[in-house]
Scaffold this active site. Sequence first.
Site, mmCIF file in Angstrom:
data_model
loop_
_atom_site.group_PDB
_atom_site.id
_atom_site.type_symbol
_atom_site.label_atom_id
_atom_site.label_comp_id
_atom_site.label_asym_id
_atom_site.label_seq_id
_atom_site.Cartn_x
_atom_site.Cartn_y
_atom_site.Cartn_z
ATOM 1 N N ASN A 1 -4.380 -13.718 8.267
ATOM 2 C CA ASN A 1 -5.165 -12.327 9.027
ATOM 3 C C ASN A 1 -5.625 -12.026 8.754
ATOM 4 O OD1 ASN A 1 -1.364 -11.832 9.181
ATOM 5 N ND2 ASN A 1 -2.407 -11.154 10.980
ATOM 6 N N HIS B 1 0.953 -1.477 0.036
ATOM 7 C CA HIS B 1 0.224 -0.588 -0.185
ATOM 8 C C HIS B 1 0.945 1.119 -0.286
ATOM 9 C CE1 HIS B 1 -3.816 -1.994 0.706
ATOM 10 N NE2 HIS B 1 -3.040 -2.982 1.775
ATOM 11 N N ASP C 1 2.206 -5.933 2.512
ATOM 12 C CA ASP C 1 1.505 -5.314 2.931
ATOM 13 C C ASP C 1 1.863 -4.069 3.382
ATOM 14 O OD1 ASP C 1 -1.875 -4.928 3.399
ATOM 15 O OD2 ASP C 1 -1.763 -5.611 5.192
ATOM 16 N N GLU D 1 -8.076 -3.581 -2.429
ATOM 17 C CA GLU D 1 -8.391 -4.094 -1.157
ATOM 18 C C GLU D 1 -9.070 -3.679 -0.857
ATOM 19 O OE1 GLU D 1 -6.108 -6.378 2.651
ATOM 20 O OE2 GLU D 1 -5.041 -4.457 2.149
ATOM 21 N N HIS E 1 3.054 -10.374 12.062
ATOM 22 C CA HIS E 1 1.372 -10.662 11.629
ATOM 23 C C HIS E 1 1.278 -12.043 11.909
ATOM 24 C CE1 HIS E 1 1.430 -6.990 9.721
ATOM 25 N NE2 HIS E 1 -0.074 -7.067 9.790
ATOM 26 N N GLY F 1 6.955 -10.762 11.549
ATOM 27 C CA GLY F 1 7.075 -11.347 12.821
ATOM 28 C C GLY F 1 6.221 -10.858 13.887
#
Length: 390
Positions: free
Chosen positions: A215, A61, A270, A125, A247, A245
């Site tokens: 997630n 993003h 992400d 998204e 998520h 480390g």
Amino acid sequence: MTADRLALTGARLVLPGGVVEGDRLAVEGDRIAGLGGSATPGDLDLSGYTVVPGFVDLHVHGGGGASYSSGIAEEALQVARTHLEHGTTTTVASTVTGEIDDLARQASVLSELVEDGVLAGIHFEGPFISHNRCGAHRPDLLRDPDPALVRKLVDAARGHARMVTLAPELPGGLDSVRMLADLGVIAAVGHTDSDYAKTLEAIEAGATVATHLFNAMPGIAHRAPGPIVALLEDERVTVELINDGVHLHPSVLDLAYGTAGAARVALITDAMGAAGMGDGLYPLGPLQVEVKDGVARLVEGGAIAGSTLTLDVAFKRAVTVNGLGLNQVVESLSAVPARLLGLADRIGGLEPGKLADLAVVDSATYDLVAVMRHGEWITGGDRFAPIATA
């Protein structure tokens, strides 16, 4: 050796068929010209370094303090440049939930950058996601995935929409999945409250990607396996994983690799605007995010809001924390996303004829030291000295 011809000698090369020590890679123009052969005077000495294909990020993003959702071309260029300097030579721009007309305007700006060769496509998204699993998306802007609305965004991208994330359990979800599949756009299951059975329906309808698996979706229960098990067990589905480390616990990433295999895993960032930056306040679409100790959370509510990850860090973690083999990691960072994007003939592997998109890492520490895109050094190329004799 002319300016448009060079060769890298003495490096460890991670090739589709295996890892080769101390080999030679020749570049002519923007392409890989050949592999192997004897070193010649003028070759760049890469002894002690490992060369891998440039990374391909399906889901990002922002970065460098900028966002793809700003609708400003200069900001989008800043995002792409930031991740390029961290080894991502091919990137898909991801939007976040907003008003449909605003997203259409953003898509128009981003499409121009696809046409200029800066981006490889657009990923929507939201807003077609679950209120119960919306994460860092504004709940009041969410919409059911009515095929007409989904088609409006796809059309706004002028043929450059690569992926749409949606919750298939919502009204219109399965019809939109079918429509996207017919249009050649990836339908991704994500930010969903779907159960196991509905997720299987979505896969049968044509969904082929799991947006950041684990997630923003129900967890695994022994009597209610939910979407995670359905997505992991089906060989038609590629699963995105965020290896920062934060998520995912390392053991969960190991579980996904053990179940799906590297050929069905795409490591993504992400990332939001703080990637490549420090702690502070950053926008994420219409929301505010606070980054503290490298972890991004919404100012209101505290939900994790994307990541500050770059793919060179994901690469290093996969090797040093998860203990994955270099070929596995390269497959997930380059070859798998290249195939998903329909670009496997041009990128995703160190093979003659493909674009000379390379990342060079230290063979001992796995830290990124140099990046080449289309045959030109982006960073770090001046650290390699030419050899004087063969």
